[in-house]
Write a protein that holds these residues in place. Structure first.
Motif, short mmCIF file in Angstrom:
data_model
loop_
_atom_site.label_atom_id
_atom_site.label_comp_id
_atom_site.label_asym_id
_atom_site.label_seq_id
_atom_site.Cartn_x
_atom_site.Cartn_y
_atom_site.Cartn_z
N LEU A 41 43.81 -30.65 -57.91
CA LEU A 41 42.21 -30.48 -58.06
C LEU A 41 41.94 -29.16 -59.09
O LEU A 41 42.49 -28.41 -59.23
CB LEU A 41 41.93 -29.48 -56.82
CG LEU A 41 41.79 -30.40 -55.49
CD1 LEU A 41 41.70 -29.66 -54.29
CD2 LEU A 41 40.67 -31.64 -55.50
N GLN A 42 40.97 -29.81 -59.94
CA GLN A 42 40.78 -29.05 -61.31
C GLN A 42 39.45 -28.54 -60.85
O GLN A 42 38.41 -29.18 -60.48
CB GLN A 42 40.78 -29.85 -62.61
CG GLN A 42 42.18 -30.28 -62.62
CD GLN A 42 43.50 -29.49 -62.80
OE1 GLN A 42 43.34 -28.47 -63.45
NE2 GLN A 42 44.49 -29.79 -62.21
N HIS A 43 38.92 -27.35 -61.62
CA HIS A 43 37.60 -26.96 -61.45
C HIS A 43 37.19 -26.28 -62.69
O HIS A 43 37.82 -25.55 -63.71
CB HIS A 43 37.22 -25.71 -60.36
CG HIS A 43 37.96 -24.48 -60.47
ND1 HIS A 43 39.24 -24.14 -60.29
CD2 HIS A 43 37.32 -23.36 -60.74
CE1 HIS A 43 39.37 -22.83 -60.74
NE2 HIS A 43 38.33 -22.39 -60.90
N TYR A 49 26.65 -23.75 -62.26
CA TYR A 49 27.30 -25.08 -61.68
C TYR A 49 29.10 -24.64 -61.54
O TYR A 49 29.71 -24.13 -62.40
CB TYR A 49 27.34 -26.15 -62.14
CG TYR A 49 25.73 -26.90 -62.12
CD1 TYR A 49 25.05 -27.02 -61.02
CD2 TYR A 49 25.16 -26.87 -63.33
CE1 TYR A 49 23.82 -27.62 -61.04
CE2 TYR A 49 23.69 -27.26 -63.25
CZ TYR A 49 23.19 -27.45 -61.93
OH TYR A 49 21.78 -27.57 -62.03
N THR A 50 29.75 -24.89 -60.43
CA THR A 50 31.16 -25.18 -60.64
C THR A 50 31.37 -26.56 -60.17
O THR A 50 30.70 -27.21 -59.25
CB THR A 50 31.95 -24.34 -59.46
OG1 THR A 50 31.26 -22.94 -59.80
CG2 THR A 50 33.22 -24.47 -59.48
N PHE A 51 32.22 -27.24 -61.22
CA PHE A 51 32.62 -28.84 -60.98
C PHE A 51 34.01 -28.71 -60.38
O PHE A 51 34.93 -27.94 -61.00
CB PHE A 51 32.51 -29.35 -62.23
CG PHE A 51 31.00 -29.33 -62.76
CD1 PHE A 51 30.01 -30.14 -62.25
CD2 PHE A 51 30.50 -28.49 -63.65
CE1 PHE A 51 28.79 -30.20 -62.71
CE2 PHE A 51 29.27 -28.70 -64.22
CZ PHE A 51 28.32 -29.36 -63.86
N VAL A 52 34.28 -29.40 -59.41
CA VAL A 52 35.61 -29.55 -58.91
C VAL A 52 35.92 -31.05 -59.07
O VAL A 52 35.31 -32.04 -58.54
CB VAL A 52 35.81 -29.12 -57.25
CG1 VAL A 52 37.18 -29.48 -57.02
CG2 VAL A 52 35.31 -27.90 -57.11
N ARG A 75 33.04 -30.10 -49.04
CA ARG A 75 32.49 -31.69 -50.00
C ARG A 75 33.73 -32.48 -49.87
O ARG A 75 34.84 -32.11 -49.95
CB ARG A 75 31.86 -31.32 -51.22
CG ARG A 75 30.60 -30.23 -51.29
CD ARG A 75 29.59 -31.09 -52.18
NE ARG A 75 28.31 -30.25 -51.67
CZ ARG A 75 27.96 -29.31 -52.36
NH1 ARG A 75 28.59 -28.59 -53.33
NH2 ARG A 75 26.83 -28.60 -52.02
N THR A 76 33.45 -33.65 -49.64
CA THR A 76 34.33 -34.70 -49.73
C THR A 76 34.53 -35.24 -51.16
O THR A 76 33.54 -35.72 -51.81
CB THR A 76 34.22 -35.88 -48.59
OG1 THR A 76 34.25 -35.21 -47.53
CG2 THR A 76 35.57 -36.79 -48.83
N ALA A 77 35.74 -35.30 -51.76
CA ALA A 77 35.80 -35.74 -53.23
C ALA A 77 37.04 -36.88 -52.84
O ALA A 77 38.15 -36.68 -53.01
CB ALA A 77 36.58 -34.97 -54.11
N GLU A 78 36.50 -38.02 -53.33
CA GLU A 78 37.43 -39.28 -53.53
C GLU A 78 38.27 -39.21 -54.59
O GLU A 78 37.87 -38.44 -55.71
CB GLU A 78 36.67 -40.67 -53.49
CG GLU A 78 35.78 -41.08 -52.15
CD GLU A 78 36.58 -41.11 -51.04
OE1 GLU A 78 37.89 -41.58 -51.11
OE2 GLU A 78 35.91 -40.79 -49.87
N THR A 82 34.13 -35.98 -59.09
CA THR A 82 33.68 -34.80 -59.31
C THR A 82 32.49 -34.30 -58.56
O THR A 82 31.54 -34.89 -58.38
CB THR A 82 33.39 -34.50 -60.93
OG1 THR A 82 34.39 -34.87 -61.64
CG2 THR A 82 32.91 -33.10 -61.23
N VAL A 83 32.72 -33.11 -57.80
CA VAL A 83 31.45 -32.64 -56.79
C VAL A 83 31.14 -31.29 -57.44
O VAL A 83 31.86 -30.61 -58.19
CB VAL A 83 32.29 -32.25 -55.34
CG1 VAL A 83 32.62 -33.74 -54.48
CG2 VAL A 83 33.29 -31.59 -55.24
#
Length: 106
Positions: A41-43, A49-52, A75-78, A82-83
């Protein structure tokens, strides 16, 4: 590159400590500290904003931890998604890192 790895390790340790404190209080949906944040998981963070990004092979449920204790929904990230979360703002807050969480049904 090494500095980035060190920052990520510090963020992960800070997040684990925050998760532990919140779990003991029983007021958060954040996972127990035994569930570490995967390194895939990268952010990236800015004031707005913060993007994960989920570079993992499996679906991840994540939230972002802030220095001032601000809580944001899980939040759910497939895989490959990017969420987006709020950034650190203009008031001197700081994003500590990404934390795993569980989705809570209303």
């Amino acid at each position: 590159m090494k500095r980035s790895t060190n920052r990520m390790a510090i963020a992960v340790l800070s997040t684990a400590a925050a998760c532990f404190a919140q779990t003991i209080g029983g007021t958060s949906a954040v996972a127990a500290p035994a569930e570490a944040t995967p390194s895939c998981l990268q952010h990236s963070t800015s004031w707005r904003y913060t993007f994960v990004t989920n570079d993992c092979a499996s679906t991840q449920h994540v939230t972002v931890e802030y220095r001032d204790g601000t809580t944001v929904p899980c939040r759910t990230a497939e895989p490959g998604d990017t969420v987006t979360f709020p950034g650190y703002g203009t008031g001197g807050n700081e994003v500590l890192g990404v934390a795993p969480c569980s989705t809570v049904s209303p």
